[in-house]
Scaffold this motif. Structure first.
Motif, short mmCIF file in Angstrom:
data_model
loop_
_atom_site.label_atom_id
_atom_site.label_comp_id
_atom_site.label_asym_id
_atom_site.label_seq_id
_atom_site.Cartn_x
_atom_site.Cartn_y
_atom_site.Cartn_z
N ARG A 1 0.83 -1.21 0.00
CA ARG A 1 0.00 0.00 0.00
C ARG A 1 0.86 1.26 0.00
O ARG A 1 0.56 2.23 -0.70
N TYR A 2 1.92 1.26 0.81
CA TYR A 2 2.83 2.41 0.86
C TYR A 2 3.45 2.65 -0.52
O TYR A 2 3.46 3.78 -1.03
N LEU A 3 3.94 1.58 -1.14
CA LEU A 3 4.54 1.70 -2.48
C LEU A 3 3.51 2.15 -3.50
O LEU A 3 3.79 3.01 -4.34
N GLY B 1 5.84 4.09 -5.79
CA GLY B 1 6.85 3.04 -5.83
C GLY B 1 6.48 1.90 -6.76
O GLY B 1 7.35 1.38 -7.48
N ILE B 2 5.23 1.50 -6.78
CA ILE B 2 4.80 0.40 -7.65
C ILE B 2 4.94 0.82 -9.12
O ILE B 2 5.44 0.04 -9.94
N TYR C 1 12.48 3.56 -1.87
CA TYR C 1 12.29 4.50 -0.77
C TYR C 1 12.45 5.94 -1.26
O TYR C 1 11.65 6.81 -0.92
N ASP C 2 13.49 6.19 -2.05
CA ASP C 2 13.74 7.54 -2.56
C ASP C 2 12.56 8.04 -3.41
O ASP C 2 12.12 9.19 -3.27
N GLY D 1 5.88 10.30 0.64
CA GLY D 1 5.91 9.17 1.55
C GLY D 1 6.64 9.56 2.83
O GLY D 1 7.29 10.60 2.89
N LEU D 2 6.54 8.72 3.85
CA LEU D 2 7.21 9.00 5.12
C LEU D 2 8.72 9.05 4.91
O LEU D 2 9.29 8.28 4.15
N LYS D 3 9.35 9.95 5.62
CA LYS D 3 10.81 10.11 5.50
C LYS D 3 11.47 9.70 6.79
O LYS D 3 10.96 9.76 7.83
#
Length: 79
Positions: A38-40, A45-46, A69-70, A77-79
């Motif tokens: 879900r985050y990606l 990211g996906i 992540y980058d 997104g969360l850092k």
């Protein structure tokens, strides 16, 4: 060589890599696989993974996780 065989092999490699790297991302950031997906998905990211999987799969998985992540952090997104 039959072009269909090449395309099938490429699809198999792509599926294996994506199936491998999402759990690696989850492990690296102490998330379960669903949360990582879900985050990606929510932070680009996906899309990045599907667009650049060929280059990402040839490198060390740690670099692929870092790249994901980058991309996500650039998309709020969360850092």
């Amino acid at each position: 060589m039959n072009i269909d065989i090449i395309e099938d092999d490429e699809k198999r490699i792509k599926i294996r890599f994506i199936s491998f790297i999402i759990p690696e991302f989850a492990r690296a950031f102490k998330m379960n696989k669903q949360t990582a997906y879900r985050y990606l998905k929510n932070n680009g990211g996906i899309d990045f993974l599907f667009e650049h999987w060929w280059a990402l799969h040839t490198d060390n998985p740690l670099y692929a996780v870092r790249d994901l992540y980058d991309v996500c952090s650039q998309n709020e997104g969360l850092k």
